[in-house]
Design a protein around this motif. Structure first.
Motif, PDB file in Angstrom:
ATOM      1  N   ARG A  93       0.818  -1.211   0.000  1.00  0.00           N
ATOM      2  CA  ARG A  93       0.000   0.000   0.000  1.00  0.00           C
ATOM      3  C   ARG A  93       0.853   1.262   0.000  1.00  0.00           C
ATOM      4  NH1 ARG A  93      -5.286  -1.258   3.867  1.00  0.00           N
ATOM      5  NH2 ARG A  93      -6.388  -2.455   2.262  1.00  0.00           N
ATOM      6  N   ALA A  94       2.091   1.127   0.467  1.00  0.00           N
ATOM      7  CA  ALA A  94       2.995   2.275   0.446  1.00  0.00           C
ATOM      8  C   ALA A  94       3.662   2.450  -0.918  1.00  0.00           C
ATOM      9  CB  ALA A  94       4.057   2.116   1.533  1.00  0.00           C
ATOM     10  N   GLY A  95       3.359   1.544  -1.850  1.00  0.00           N
ATOM     11  CA  GLY A  95       3.872   1.690  -3.208  1.00  0.00           C
ATOM     12  C   GLY A  95       4.973   0.736  -3.597  1.00  0.00           C
ATOM     13  N   VAL A  96       5.275  -0.229  -2.748  1.00  0.00           N
ATOM     14  CA  VAL A  96       6.333  -1.201  -3.034  1.00  0.00           C
ATOM     15  C   VAL A  96       5.733  -2.394  -3.785  1.00  0.00           C
ATOM     16  CG1 VAL A  96       8.051  -2.750  -2.004  1.00  0.00           C
ATOM     17  CG2 VAL A  96       7.584  -0.506  -0.959  1.00  0.00           C
ATOM     18  N   GLU A  97       6.447  -2.898  -4.773  1.00  0.00           N
ATOM     19  CA  GLU A  97       6.023  -4.116  -5.459  1.00  0.00           C
ATOM     20  C   GLU A  97       6.366  -5.297  -4.548  1.00  0.00           C
ATOM     21  OE1 GLU A  97       7.298  -6.885  -9.250  1.00  0.00           O
ATOM     22  OE2 GLU A  97       7.753  -4.737  -9.331  1.00  0.00           O
ATOM     23  N   VAL A  98       5.346  -6.012  -4.089  1.00  0.00           N
ATOM     24  CA  VAL A  98       5.543  -7.050  -3.080  1.00  0.00           C
ATOM     25  C   VAL A  98       5.229  -8.427  -3.642  1.00  0.00           C
ATOM     26  CG1 VAL A  98       4.781  -7.944  -0.843  1.00  0.00           C
ATOM     27  CG2 VAL A  98       5.076  -5.479  -1.161  1.00  0.00           C
ATOM     28  N   LYS A  99       6.150  -9.365  -3.380  1.00  0.00           N
ATOM     29  CA  LYS A  99       5.919 -10.781  -3.644  1.00  0.00           C
ATOM     30  C   LYS A  99       5.885 -11.480  -2.293  1.00  0.00           C
ATOM     31  CE  LYS A  99       8.455 -10.828  -8.067  1.00  0.00           C
ATOM     32  NZ  LYS A  99       9.157  -9.527  -7.982  1.00  0.00           N
ATOM     33  N   LEU A 100       4.796 -12.176  -2.003  1.00  0.00           N
ATOM     34  CA  LEU A 100       4.622 -12.886  -0.736  1.00  0.00           C
ATOM     35  C   LEU A 100       4.669 -14.379  -1.020  1.00  0.00           C
ATOM     36  CD1 LEU A 100       3.929 -12.900   2.301  1.00  0.00           C
ATOM     37  CD2 LEU A 100       1.519 -12.668   1.676  1.00  0.00           C
ATOM     38  N   VAL A 101       5.678 -15.042  -0.484  1.00  0.00           N
ATOM     39  CA  VAL A 101       5.878 -16.461  -0.794  1.00  0.00           C
ATOM     40  C   VAL A 101       5.848 -17.281   0.487  1.00  0.00           C
ATOM     41  CG1 VAL A 101       8.389 -16.141  -0.767  1.00  0.00           C
ATOM     42  CG2 VAL A 101       7.415 -18.137  -1.901  1.00  0.00           C
ATOM     43  N   SER A 102       5.210 -18.448   0.425  1.00  0.00           N
ATOM     44  CA  SER A 102       5.136 -19.320   1.595  1.00  0.00           C
ATOM     45  C   SER A 102       4.960 -20.758   1.139  1.00  0.00           C
ATOM     46  CB  SER A 102       3.967 -18.919   2.502  1.00  0.00           C
ATOM     47  OG  SER A 102       2.736 -19.276   1.907  1.00  0.00           O
ATOM     48  N   ARG A 103       5.087 -21.669   2.097  1.00  0.00           N
ATOM     49  CA  ARG A 103       4.940 -23.091   1.788  1.00  0.00           C
ATOM     50  C   ARG A 103       3.557 -23.634   2.148  1.00  0.00           C
ATOM     51  NH1 ARG A 103      10.348 -25.540   4.454  1.00  0.00           N
ATOM     52  NH2 ARG A 103       9.640 -24.177   6.133  1.00  0.00           N
ATOM     53  N   ARG A 104       2.764 -22.846   2.868  1.00  0.00           N
ATOM     54  CA  ARG A 104       1.452 -23.355   3.303  1.00  0.00           C
ATOM     55  C   ARG A 104       0.300 -22.416   2.994  1.00  0.00           C
ATOM     56  NH1 ARG A 104       1.437 -25.039   9.342  1.00  0.00           N
ATOM     57  NH2 ARG A 104       2.621 -23.118   9.645  1.00  0.00           N
ATOM     58  N   GLY A 105       0.527 -21.366   2.236  1.00  0.00           N
ATOM     59  CA  GLY A 105      -0.535 -20.427   1.953  1.00  0.00           C
ATOM     60  C   GLY A 105      -0.725 -19.440   3.087  1.00  0.00           C
ATOM     61  N   LEU A 106      -1.657 -18.499   2.908  1.00  0.00           N
ATOM     62  CA  LEU A 106      -1.874 -17.439   3.886  1.00  0.00           C
ATOM     63  C   LEU A 106      -2.540 -17.967   5.152  1.00  0.00           C
ATOM     64  CD1 LEU A 106      -1.131 -15.557   1.537  1.00  0.00           C
ATOM     65  CD2 LEU A 106      -2.984 -14.052   2.275  1.00  0.00           C
ATOM     66  N   LEU A 107      -2.017 -17.553   6.294  1.00  0.00           N
ATOM     67  CA  LEU A 107      -2.592 -17.813   7.609  1.00  0.00           C
ATOM     68  C   LEU A 107      -3.049 -19.262   7.747  1.00  0.00           C
ATOM     69  CD1 LEU A 107      -4.727 -14.549   7.964  1.00  0.00           C
ATOM     70  CD2 LEU A 107      -2.393 -14.966   8.766  1.00  0.00           C
ATOM     71  N   PRO A 108      -2.132 -20.204   7.674  1.00  0.00           N
ATOM     72  CA  PRO A 108      -2.502 -21.625   7.671  1.00  0.00           C
ATOM     73  C   PRO A 108      -3.193 -22.115   8.936  1.00  0.00           C
ATOM     74  CG  PRO A 108      -0.124 -21.361   7.924  1.00  0.00           C
ATOM     75  CD  PRO A 108      -0.673 -20.010   7.582  1.00  0.00           C
ATOM     76  N   LYS A 109      -3.056 -21.397  10.047  1.00  0.00           N
ATOM     77  CA  LYS A 109      -3.693 -21.839  11.285  1.00  0.00           C
ATOM     78  C   LYS A 109      -5.120 -21.308  11.426  1.00  0.00           C
ATOM     79  CE  LYS A 109       0.656 -22.338  13.822  1.00  0.00           C
ATOM     80  NZ  LYS A 109       1.438 -21.937  15.026  1.00  0.00           N
ATOM     81  N   MET A 110      -5.509 -20.429  10.516  1.00  0.00           N
ATOM     82  CA  MET A 110      -6.864 -19.884  10.546  1.00  0.00           C
ATOM     83  C   MET A 110      -7.818 -20.767   9.724  1.00  0.00           C
ATOM     84  SD  MET A 110      -7.097 -17.115  12.381  1.00  0.00           S
ATOM     85  CE  MET A 110      -6.112 -15.812  13.121  1.00  0.00           C
ATOM     86  N   GLU A 111      -9.096 -20.437   9.773  1.00  0.00           N
ATOM     87  CA  GLU A 111     -10.058 -21.152   8.943  1.00  0.00           C
ATOM     88  C   GLU A 111      -9.660 -21.026   7.472  1.00  0.00           C
ATOM     89  OE1 GLU A 111     -12.301 -23.151   9.677  1.00  0.00           O
ATOM     90  OE2 GLU A 111     -13.167 -22.681  11.630  1.00  0.00           O
ATOM     91  N   PRO A 112      -9.717 -22.115   6.696  1.00  0.00           N
ATOM     92  CA  PRO A 112      -9.298 -22.047   5.292  1.00  0.00           C
ATOM     93  C   PRO A 112     -10.090 -21.043   4.470  1.00  0.00           C
ATOM     94  CG  PRO A 112     -10.390 -24.145   5.809  1.00  0.00           C
ATOM     95  CD  PRO A 112     -10.114 -23.471   7.098  1.00  0.00           C
ATOM     96  N   GLU A 113     -11.367 -20.830   4.811  1.00  0.00           N
ATOM     97  CA  GLU A 113     -12.162 -19.841   4.079  1.00  0.00           C
ATOM     98  C   GLU A 113     -11.561 -18.439   4.218  1.00  0.00           C
ATOM     99  OE1 GLU A 113     -15.379 -22.626   5.917  1.00  0.00           O
ATOM    100  OE2 GLU A 113     -13.325 -22.006   6.346  1.00  0.00           O
ATOM    101  N   ILE A 114     -11.018 -18.166   5.398  1.00  0.00           N
ATOM    102  CA  ILE A 114     -10.441 -16.844   5.642  1.00  0.00           C
ATOM    103  C   ILE A 114      -9.150 -16.678   4.861  1.00  0.00           C
ATOM    104  CG2 ILE A 114      -9.306 -15.436   7.411  1.00  0.00           C
ATOM    105  CD1 ILE A 114     -11.536 -16.197   9.316  1.00  0.00           C
ATOM    106  N   GLY A 115      -8.285 -17.688   4.920  1.00  0.00           N
ATOM    107  CA  GLY A 115      -7.035 -17.606   4.180  1.00  0.00           C
ATOM    108  C   GLY A 115      -7.267 -17.472   2.683  1.00  0.00           C
ATOM    109  N   LYS A 116      -8.196 -18.233   2.158  1.00  0.00           N
ATOM    110  CA  LYS A 116      -8.497 -18.202   0.727  1.00  0.00           C
ATOM    111  C   LYS A 116      -9.062 -16.854   0.313  1.00  0.00           C
ATOM    112  CE  LYS A 116     -11.220 -20.626  -2.821  1.00  0.00           C
ATOM    113  NZ  LYS A 116     -12.163 -21.761  -3.069  1.00  0.00           N
ATOM    114  N   THR A 117      -9.974 -16.320   1.117  1.00  0.00           N
ATOM    115  CA  THR A 117     -10.607 -15.049   0.774  1.00  0.00           C
ATOM    116  C   THR A 117      -9.628 -13.893   0.892  1.00  0.00           C
ATOM    117  OG1 THR A 117     -12.716 -15.920   1.582  1.00  0.00           O
ATOM    118  CG2 THR A 117     -12.573 -13.546   1.246  1.00  0.00           C
TER     119      THR A 117
END
Length: 475
Positions: free
Chosen positions: A200-224
């Motif tokens: 949001r500050a204008g930086v080109e961001v690549k977010l990389v992980s092995r389990r996707g976003l917020l893996p300990k949360m409900e999968p619907e939340i991570g996917k959305t």
């Protein structure tokens, strides 16, 4: 160490607390208010992670970046058009640091003189092989000890990593100049917050992980949330493994593997946000007979006591519930148990957790998978924010609310929110779970109209009916 009742005059201190952060201060103040003589031992900047390099600076910069996004997002209202941009990131960071310095002084340094029975010591603490506590080689006589040394960023073992000038969550928040591009490794709480902030500050961001976003949360939340971040321009990549990292002309290169194929990701800077590890290396705990966990956290029982009687631990150093409010809670509990024969037990069943993305992620209690693993027969309800009047009025229906309940009794087991104001709504669900409420009781409570928290009532009603068939405020 002496037994619970042995707080004799022969001891220099009734309690020694190792660590002068949120947990340490909570323990020291609790014990001092109970009449104990306390040694508070700090090493480095007073105040610990939260105020100095964690919660306060990160949420300050996140709010700053939100203002940039919300200015552009105002176009969702007909007849409104506005924009904002970063003109001086160095000024932003300096303002952040001024707040950090102010809060550290007010909430930590200035507190010490108010407690005559607390003696502050600066130095490196460790245990001798016989279990005595020493600070810079000098023995500290204390009837009881609480370990509250916190945690630090945990860096994964990626080939070539030691040659790369990587950022951590600490150093990333100190950057006075925005990079053109940033590679964020890790998509847990810290990774997603900082990735969105820099984007949001204008930086080109690549977010990389092995389990996707917020893996300990409900999968619907991570996917959305993944979809929302991508819509904002964050490039999200899930890989099978990290195979190497090196410095190239003008930046950093990460080599990864996906479906047995090599993947190359390049950015000007790289941020490692793969979690935090307890600060225990210099304490000589194992030699003193204090059991450790696999992650080097201090093993404690329900009373916050370690395997060595009279020695307690609280906060991030235990490797569990790494939130500042849980650190303070656990430390207060440890101090009271040290003074009162282990009369209290740690309870995190209604512990709220928040991720300060936008929309915010907030959770309390069991997830659907967690409830099933615990042996419950369950029911769930999921409500999108397009059914919440507050979201409709705000022209921002991003998000959802998911509730988990015991099938037989209807007792609420978990609540999970993805919403622009989700953080301020989760405590209502936490209270409901703490008090053993059913989803029916939650659905019958009176909620103020046109609030995000009203979504909890609507989600509770969704177990048994379609809320689209209700008029406004009906229920």
């Amino acid at each position: 160490m002496s037994d619970c009742h042995d707080l004799s005059e022969n001891n220099t201190f009734d309690l020694a607390v190792i660590g002068a952060g949120s947990a340490g201060f909570s323990a020291a103040i609790t014990a001092a208010e109970a009449g104990a003589r306390v040694a508070l031992i700090g090493d480095g900047t007073i105040g610990g992670t939260c105020v100095n390099v964690g919660c306060v600076p990160s949420k300050t910069l996140i709010r700053t970046a939100e203002s940039l996004h919300h200015a552009a997002a105002a176009k969702r209202f007909d007849g409104i058009e506005t924009s904002a941009r970063v003109t001086d990131w160095q000024a932003v960071v300096r303002q952040k640091q001024a707040l950090v310095d102010e809060l550290r002084q007010a909430r930590y340094t200035d507190l010490l003189p108010r407690y005559d029975s607390v003696t502050y010591m600066e130095g490196k603490a460790s245990f001798t092989d016989t279990g005595l506590l020493e600070v810079d080689g000098e023995i500290i006589n204390a009837a009881k000890v609480i370990i509250a040394t916190g945690s630090q960023p945990d860096v994964p073992a990626i080939t070539g990593m030691e040659q790369v000038p990587y950022l951590t969550s600490t150093t990333a928040l100190e950057l006075e100049h925005l990079p053109a591009s940033l590679l964020v490794i890790g998509a847990g709480y810290i990774g997603v917050e900082i990735a969105q902030m820099f984007s949001r500050a204008g930086v080109e961001v690549k977010l990389v992980s092995r389990r996707g976003l917020l893996p300990k949360m409900e999968p619907e939340i991570g996917k959305t949330l993944t979809r929302y971040l991508r819509e904002e321009g964050v490039h999200i990549v899930t890989v099978d493994a990290y195979t190497g990292m090196d410095v190239i002309d003008g930046g950093v290169r990460l080599q990864a593997q996906l479906n047995q194929k090599e993947l190359i990701l390049i950015a000007e800077k790289v941020l490692v946000a793969t979690g935090r590890k307890p600060n225990t290396d210099s304490l000589n705990l194992s030699a003193a007979g204090i059991e450790m966990l696999i992650d080097n956290g201090v093993k404690v029982d329900d009373h916050m006591q370690t395997s060595r009687p009279g020695v307690y631990a609280a906060g991030d150093v235990t490797g569990a519930d790494q939130f500042v409010y849980m650190a303070a809670y656990g430390a207060k509990l440890a101090a009271r148990n040290a003074m009162n024969c282990n009369s209290l037990s740690y309870d995190n069943a209604a512990m709220p957790a928040v991720v300060f993305t936008d929309p915010q992620v907030a959770s309390v209690g069991l997830t659907e998978a967690g409830a099933k693993a615990a042996g419950y027969e369950i029911r769930t309800s999921t409500l999108t924010l397009s059914n919440v009047p507050r979201a409709l009025a705000a022209r921002d229906t991003r998000g959802l609310i998911k509730l988990v309940a015991d099938r037989e009794s209807g007792r609420l087991l978990g609540a999970h929110i993805l919403a622009p104001e989700g953080a301020d709504s989760i405590q209502t669900a936490a209270v409901a779970i703490k008090m053993g409420m059913t989803y029916q009781q939650l659905s019958e409570m009176i909620f103020p109209y046109l609030t995000t928290v009203e979504g909890l009532k609507l989600a509770a009603q969704t177990f048994d009916r379609d809320v689209k068939n209700l008029s406004c405020c009906a229920g």
